[in-house]
Design an enzyme around this catalytic site. Structure first.
Site, PDB file in Angstrom:
ATOM      1  CG  MET A  96      -1.803   1.177   1.370  1.00  0.00           C
ATOM      2  SD  MET A  96      -1.079   2.488   2.352  1.00  0.00           S
ATOM      3  CE  MET A  96      -0.741   1.694   3.871  1.00  0.00           C
ATOM      4  N   PRO A  97       2.045   1.242   0.438  1.00  0.00           N
ATOM      5  CG  PRO A  97       3.962   1.083   1.764  1.00  0.00           C
ATOM      6  CD  PRO A  97       2.860   0.260   1.178  1.00  0.00           C
ATOM      7  CG  LEU A  98       1.645   6.241  -4.587  1.00  0.00           C
ATOM      8  CD1 LEU A  98       1.597   5.273  -5.749  1.00  0.00           C
ATOM      9  CD2 LEU A  98       0.490   7.234  -4.662  1.00  0.00           C
TER      10      LEU A  98
END
Length: 129
Positions: free
Chosen positions: A1-3
């Site tokens: 989920m980190p972008l």
């Protein structure tokens, strides 16, 4: 989920970009304990005159091999962030030839309601994630 957004000076070939992205993802998996397929990366390449990244008085010698990584993520511990910074610096130098002086990282935190992975839903809120 980190972008992750990568800002680079243009000119890297496809193989070098793939190695950079793979190396960064592996560090993210280890430091933030994200699943292997939790991979969201965007590359922006700029002419050299469009990236001015100095050193805040720290005495770094920046080159055209500069990489800026901007990360948007849910809250992480100080220890996780420090581990990520260290892993990125070590591995990008060893595997991609990017000097730690040419690496800048910034993390912006947000919450579960700030993400929709598609379908117009907030999957963290609906329980799908």
């Amino acid at each position: 989920m980190p972008l992750l957004r990568f800002d680079l000076i243009e000119g890297r070939d496809e193989q070098s970009l793939k190695k950079l992205l793979d190396t960064a993802h592996n560090a993210m998996v280890e430091a933030f304990n994200v699943p292997e397929r939790d991979r969201y990366q965007i590359v922006h390449q700029h002419p050299a005159n469009e990236l001015i990244i100095q050193d805040t008085g720290l005495g770094f010698n920046r080159t055209n091999n500069m990489v800026i990584i901007s990360i948007v993520s849910k809250a992480r511990t100080k220890e996780q962030k420090e581990k990520l910074y260290s892993l990125l610096a070590e591995r990008l130098e060893a595997e991609c030839g990017i000097s730690p002086e040419d690496l800048m990282i910034s993390i912006t935190e947000n919450g579960e309601a700030d993400w929709s992975f598609g379908l117009g839903e907030a999957q963290f809120l609906t329980g799908k994630l």
